[in-house]
Design a protein around this motif. Structure first.
Motif, PDB file in Angstrom:
ATOM      1  N   SER A  18       0.843  -1.197   0.000  1.00 50.09           N
ATOM      2  CA  SER A  18       0.000   0.000   0.000  1.00 50.09           C
ATOM      3  C   SER A  18       0.880   1.249   0.000  1.00 50.09           C
ATOM      4  O   SER A  18       2.066   1.198   0.366  1.00 50.09           O
ATOM      5  N   ILE A  20       3.151   4.329   0.134  1.00 46.56           N
ATOM      6  CA  ILE A  20       4.559   4.616  -0.197  1.00 46.56           C
ATOM      7  C   ILE A  20       5.312   3.312  -0.491  1.00 46.56           C
ATOM      8  O   ILE A  20       6.160   3.262  -1.386  1.00 46.56           O
ATOM      9  N   GLY A  21       4.968   2.254   0.240  1.00 45.09           N
ATOM     10  CA  GLY A  21       5.644   0.963   0.038  1.00 45.09           C
ATOM     11  C   GLY A  21       5.410   0.413  -1.357  1.00 45.09           C
ATOM     12  O   GLY A  21       6.334  -0.106  -1.997  1.00 45.09           O
ATOM     13  N   SER A 139       8.724  10.377  10.538  1.00 49.78           N
ATOM     14  CA  SER A 139       7.748  11.431  10.220  1.00 49.78           C
ATOM     15  C   SER A 139       8.129  12.721  10.934  1.00 49.78           C
ATOM     16  O   SER A 139       8.743  12.686  12.011  1.00 49.78           O
ATOM     17  N   LYS A 156       6.958   7.291  16.391  1.00 48.90           N
ATOM     18  CA  LYS A 156       7.916   7.844  15.415  1.00 48.90           C
ATOM     19  C   LYS A 156       9.073   8.532  16.150  1.00 48.90           C
ATOM     20  O   LYS A 156      10.213   8.492  15.679  1.00 48.90           O
ATOM     21  N   THR A 187      -1.695   8.801   0.850  1.00 47.18           N
ATOM     22  CA  THR A 187      -1.778   7.331   0.870  1.00 47.18           C
ATOM     23  C   THR A 187      -3.077   6.936   1.583  1.00 47.18           C
ATOM     24  O   THR A 187      -3.722   7.779   2.202  1.00 47.18           O
TER      25      THR A 187
HETATM   26  N1  LIG Z   1       1.239   8.819   4.698  1.00 44.57           N
HETATM   27  C1  LIG Z   1       1.846   9.767   5.399  1.00 44.57           C
HETATM   28  O1  LIG Z   1       1.460  10.948   5.406  1.00 44.57           O
HETATM   29  C2  LIG Z   1       3.069   9.428   6.199  1.00 44.57           C
HETATM   30  C3  LIG Z   1       3.779  10.487   6.785  1.00 44.57           C
HETATM   31  C4  LIG Z   1       4.904  10.207   7.545  1.00 44.57           C
HETATM   32  C5  LIG Z   1       5.324   8.888   7.685  1.00 44.57           C
HETATM   33  N2  LIG Z   1       4.618   7.877   7.128  1.00 44.57           N
HETATM   34  C6  LIG Z   1       5.092   6.520   7.308  1.00 44.57           C
HETATM   35  O2  LIG Z   1       5.321   5.928   6.044  1.00 44.57           O
HETATM   36  C7  LIG Z   1       5.123   4.524   6.134  1.00 44.57           C
HETATM   37  C8  LIG Z   1       4.175   4.062   5.038  1.00 44.57           C
HETATM   38  O3  LIG Z   1       2.937   4.726   5.254  1.00 44.57           O
HETATM   39  P1  LIG Z   1       1.752   4.733   4.187  1.00 44.57           P
HETATM   40  O4  LIG Z   1       1.105   6.047   4.321  1.00 44.57           O
HETATM   41  O5  LIG Z   1       2.250   4.273   2.860  1.00 44.57           O
HETATM   42  O6  LIG Z   1       0.794   3.640   4.860  1.00 44.57           O
HETATM   43  P2  LIG Z   1      -0.371   2.710   4.276  1.00 44.57           P
HETATM   44  O7  LIG Z   1      -0.746   3.092   2.903  1.00 44.57           O
HETATM   45  O8  LIG Z   1      -1.428   2.687   5.337  1.00 44.57           O
HETATM   46  O9  LIG Z   1       0.333   1.272   4.215  1.00 44.57           O
HETATM   47  C9  LIG Z   1       0.706   0.640   5.396  1.00 44.57           C
HETATM   48  C10 LIG Z   1       1.478  -0.646   5.062  1.00 44.57           C
HETATM   49  O10 LIG Z   1       1.840  -1.253   6.318  1.00 44.57           O
HETATM   50  C11 LIG Z   1       1.459  -2.618   6.273  1.00 44.57           C
HETATM   51  N3  LIG Z   1       0.994  -3.058   7.582  1.00 44.57           N
HETATM   52  C12 LIG Z   1       0.055  -2.469   8.370  1.00 44.57           C
HETATM   53  N4  LIG Z   1      -0.186  -3.236   9.450  1.00 44.57           N
HETATM   54  C13 LIG Z   1       0.610  -4.336   9.319  1.00 44.57           C
HETATM   55  C14 LIG Z   1       0.801  -5.500  10.093  1.00 44.57           C
HETATM   56  N5  LIG Z   1       0.118  -5.736  11.228  1.00 44.57           N
HETATM   57  N6  LIG Z   1       1.701  -6.417   9.672  1.00 44.57           N
HETATM   58  C15 LIG Z   1       2.378  -6.220   8.508  1.00 44.57           C
HETATM   59  N7  LIG Z   1       2.249  -5.147   7.741  1.00 44.57           N
HETATM   60  C16 LIG Z   1       1.357  -4.218   8.138  1.00 44.57           C
HETATM   61  C17 LIG Z   1       0.299  -2.696   5.286  1.00 44.57           C
HETATM   62  O11 LIG Z   1       0.310  -3.972   4.671  1.00 44.57           O
HETATM   63  P3  LIG Z   1      -0.805  -5.116   4.920  1.00 44.57           P
HETATM   64  O12 LIG Z   1      -2.127  -4.444   5.041  1.00 44.57           O
HETATM   65  O13 LIG Z   1      -0.645  -5.986   3.712  1.00 44.57           O
HETATM   66  O14 LIG Z   1      -0.384  -5.816   6.167  1.00 44.57           O
HETATM   67  C18 LIG Z   1       0.668  -1.632   4.265  1.00 44.57           C
HETATM   68  O15 LIG Z   1       1.452  -2.177   3.238  1.00 44.57           O
HETATM   69  C19 LIG Z   1       4.619   4.257   7.554  1.00 44.57           C
HETATM   70  O16 LIG Z   1       5.682   3.888   8.388  1.00 44.57           O
HETATM   71  C20 LIG Z   1       4.084   5.606   7.979  1.00 44.57           C
HETATM   72  O17 LIG Z   1       4.070   5.767   9.385  1.00 44.57           O
HETATM   73  C21 LIG Z   1       3.498   8.119   6.380  1.00 44.57           C
END
Ligand SMILES: NC(=O)c1ccc[n+]([C@@H]2O[C@H](COP(=O)([O-])OP(=O)(O)OC[C@H]3O[C@@H](n4cnc5c(N)ncnc54)[C@H](OP(=O)(O)O)[C@@H]3O)[C@@H](O)[C@H]2O)c1
Length: 244
Positions: A18, A20-21, A139, A156, A187
């Motif tokens: 999902s 960024i990943g 973050s 964080k 995201t």
């Molecule tokens: N979006 C932002 O604004 C933002 C800002 C600063 C930092 N970040 C950081 O960036 C990173 C990616 O964020 P995102 O926004 O791309 O998030 P996202 O779209 O919600 O994706 C979260 C990912 O984490 C995995 N995940 C969640 N719970 C899990 C579990 N119990 N076991 C294994 N995998 C799990 C999910 O995979 P499954 O559902 O397949 O398990 C998914 O691939 C995170 O560390 C987030 O804190 C995001």
């Protein structure tokens, strides 16, 4: 020190299903790297050359231990780990109905899993004579928390501190510890809130470019501005992020 990603390498990437990943996954594969994608639903990713899918619930520390030791044994060529999976839960601690399991999961996914993965891979990485890296996705909220996701911000901040200690512990080796500090990114995690969000593919590209440069801390997009304001006038980002 040779550049990370100078040659095709093997990357363990959590949370590739999902946001960024997903973007990092496709950019890394397109650049010829091999990726081991780890998340609860990694096996649902479409099969493609260079991709290994591994299902693991990172909220379960025993499953994380088993995953890390299995991958270490099976893929000794892993050179970069990106701890990207994350959970952000809105919560108020003055709500007595807030479930303890939610708190445990958020800490387990955001802090404990990267710690267990580091413990598994650091002995190998620090012994290598070639570069390796553990990348923790952090973050701006690590430095300036907001009101509504108290524990997320605290996790964080913990990742920021953990990254620094890991850096101390790997001094003298070829292993780098890189913290990528993101602003608000568009995201599923941030669906329905905020404006002016950084597109996820831009965030992914900036993280990968930052890893390549090998800097300890990579401030991305508006997080760079946050850093400068934090030096000059910390009350400004404090006030903005409190309400974000
Ligand atoms: N979006 C932002 O604004 C933002 C800002 C600063 C930092 N970040 C950081 O960036 C990173 C990616 O964020 P995102 O926004 O791309 O998030 P996202 O779209 O919600 O994706 C979260 C990912 O984490 C995995 N995940 C969640 N719970 C899990 C579990 N119990 N076991 C294994 N995998 C799990 C999910 O995979 P499954 O559902 O397949 O398990 C998914 O691939 C995170 O560390 C987030 O804190 C995001």
């Amino acid at each position: 020190m040779p550049e990370l990603f100078a040659q095709p390498t093997t990357v363990l990437l959590t949370g590739a299903t999902s946001g960024i990943g997903t973007q990092m996954l496709s950019q890394l594969i397109a650049s010829g790297h091999k990726v081991i994608a780890v998340s609860r639903t990694a096996s649902a990713l479409p099969a493609e050359d260079g991709l290994t899918r591994y299902d693991c619930d990172l909220a379960d520390p025993k499953a994380v231990e088993a995953m890390a030791s299995a991958l270490l044994a099976k893929y000794p060529d892993v050179r970069i780990i990106i701890n990207n999976a994350g959970l952000q839960l809105p919560m108020r601690l003055d709500n007595p109905a807030l479930a303890t399991n939610m708190l445990i999961d958020e800490i387990a996914i955001n802090v404990l899993a990267p710690t267990i993965i580091a413990r598994a891979f650091m002995p190998q990485f620090t012994a290598l004579s070639e570069p390796s890296a553990i990348v923790n996705i952090s973050s701006g909220l690590a430095f300036f928390p907001k009101t509504t996701t108290a524990l997320y911000c605290a996790t964080k901040a913990a990742i920021h501190s953990l990254s620094q200690s890991m850096r101390y512990q790997s001094e003298g080796s070829q292993m780098r510890v890189i913290e990528a500090i993101l602003p608000l990114v568009d995201t599923p995690m941030t669906k329905g809130r905020g404006t002016g969000k950084l597109p996820a593919d831009t965030a992914a590209r900036a993280i990968i470019a930052g890893i390549r440069k090998g800097h300890d801390e990579v401030y991305i997009g508006k997080a760079q501005l946050l850093r400068i304001l934090g030096w000059l006038a910390p009350f400004i980002p404090r006030r903005i992020l409190k309400a974000s």
